[in-house]
Design a protein around this motif. Structure first.
Motif, short mmCIF file in Angstrom:
data_model
loop_
_atom_site.label_atom_id
_atom_site.label_comp_id
_atom_site.label_asym_id
_atom_site.label_seq_id
_atom_site.Cartn_x
_atom_site.Cartn_y
_atom_site.Cartn_z
N ASP A 15 0.83 -1.21 0.00
CA ASP A 15 0.00 0.00 0.00
C ASP A 15 0.87 1.26 0.00
O ASP A 15 0.61 2.21 -0.75
N GLN A 70 2.45 1.65 -3.43
CA GLN A 70 1.48 2.13 -4.41
C GLN A 70 1.23 3.63 -4.26
O GLN A 70 1.10 4.35 -5.26
N LYS A 125 -0.14 2.53 -8.58
CA LYS A 125 -0.50 1.11 -8.58
C LYS A 125 0.07 0.35 -9.77
O LYS A 125 0.30 -0.85 -9.71
N CYS A 179 -2.78 -4.61 -7.73
CA CYS A 179 -1.42 -4.89 -8.22
C CYS A 179 -1.47 -5.33 -9.68
O CYS A 179 -2.29 -6.20 -10.04
#
Length: 310
Positions: free
Chosen positions: A177, A180, A185, A231
């Motif tokens: 997380d 990202q 992402k 992902c």
């Protein structure tokens, strides 16, 4: 041109030594001439210790009781952030989210909930470091050489009729997380030790196929969670594919990756340290994965002629 009529329509990668990503295997494995290909860049690992060895010094202070757990984790996150920045600044398109507090095999054991029973009184980071270093009255996991490198890993112990009773995905999911948020992402790619290599490197009582089968439901759960995070793919590292033991386990690989691919999360299968054998190569190119990254090792052989000239 490379002739391979059995190749699936999925991307392939060749490394010499930079990993190159071929976006269209159906064009690459072809009898027909093909034009210039767009290649993408990716990393399958990155130095984890920090530019100034920050992790080494933070771990020593933590073990000496000089810093708290949250301070250790803050150093780890800063090292990760800097590593991701360096790769992004270099123009890497798919950045492998690679880091560890101690050892990637230990990370996998901890994540899967496979701590041996002698560590039952420990939790959290106390459990993690007890497996790494031992504790009063409790012996640490053994260390062994990681393939033909000078790196040593902590050997998993798959006790008896084992199962992944209490997997803990939180540290990995939180790290992904953060990656990202920093990278986007589409760039942050999780790195996970593959199930077959993990079992081949472990102490175990069960046969290889049965031991791997015990892990697959938990690996499937993890892939679903990573897919939910958005992902673009997940790297599963299987360096054991380049070994004799891996070459002898082709049916195990086929079964494992058929089940994992059914989850629907794109899998990037990664091997390294050596070439794939012809048998392993034929298996790998037919696995239902989204991408393959493998090392091409060029060897020179010395020959002696009848005159003695080499």
């Amino acid at each position: 041109y490379v002739t391979n009529p059995t190749a699936r329509a999925s991307p392939y990668t060749i490394a010499v030594p930079v990993f190159l990503f071929f976006p269209a295997a159906s064009a690459f494995f072809s009898h027909q001439p093909v034009g210039p290909m767009a290649l993408s860049t990716a990393t399958i690992g990155f130095p984890r210790i920090g530019v100034k060895r920050e992790m080494k010094f933070a771990l020593e202070k933590y073990w000496a009781g000089a810093i708290r757990q949250d301070e250790l984790l803050e150093v780890a996150q800063n090292v990760q952030t800097h590593a991701w920045d360096l790769q992004a600044a270099a123009g890497v398109q798919c950045i492998g989210v690679d880091s560890t507090l101690y050892d990637q095999m230990l990370d996998t054991t901890f994540m899967l909930g496979l701590a041996p029973t002698r560590f039952k009184d420990f939790t959290g980071l106390d459990l993690y470091f007890a497996m790494a270093r031992g504790a009063t009255g409790v012996i640490a996991l053994d260390m062994s050489k990681f393939f033909d490198t000078n790196y040593h890993y902590l050997v998993p112990e798959l006790e008896g009729d084992f199962s992944c009773k209490n997997p803990n995905f939180i540290p990995l999911l939180e790290k992904i997380d953060r990656a990202q948020q920093q990278l986007g992402k589409n760039k942050a790619v999780p790195i996970i030790m593959g199930p077959v290599t993990y079992v081949l490197l472990a102490k175990r009582d069960l046969a290889l196929a049965e031991a791997v089968d015990r892990l697959l439901p938990t690996y499937g759960q993890l892939l679903r969670k990573l897919q939910q995070l958005g992902c673009p793919e997940v790297q599963l590292h299987e360096p054991a594919l380049t070994t004799d033991a891996g070459a002898a386990a082709q049916d195990v690989y086929k079964n494992a990756y058929t089940q994992l691919a059914a989850v629907g999360c794109p899998i990037d299968l990664v091997t390294y340290f050596d070439d794939l054998s012809p048998e392993a190569y034929q298996t790998v190119i037919n696995l239902p994965v989204a991408a393959i990254r493998c090392a091409v090792v060029v060897r020179t052989h010395r020959c002696r002629s009848a005159s003695g000239v080499q």
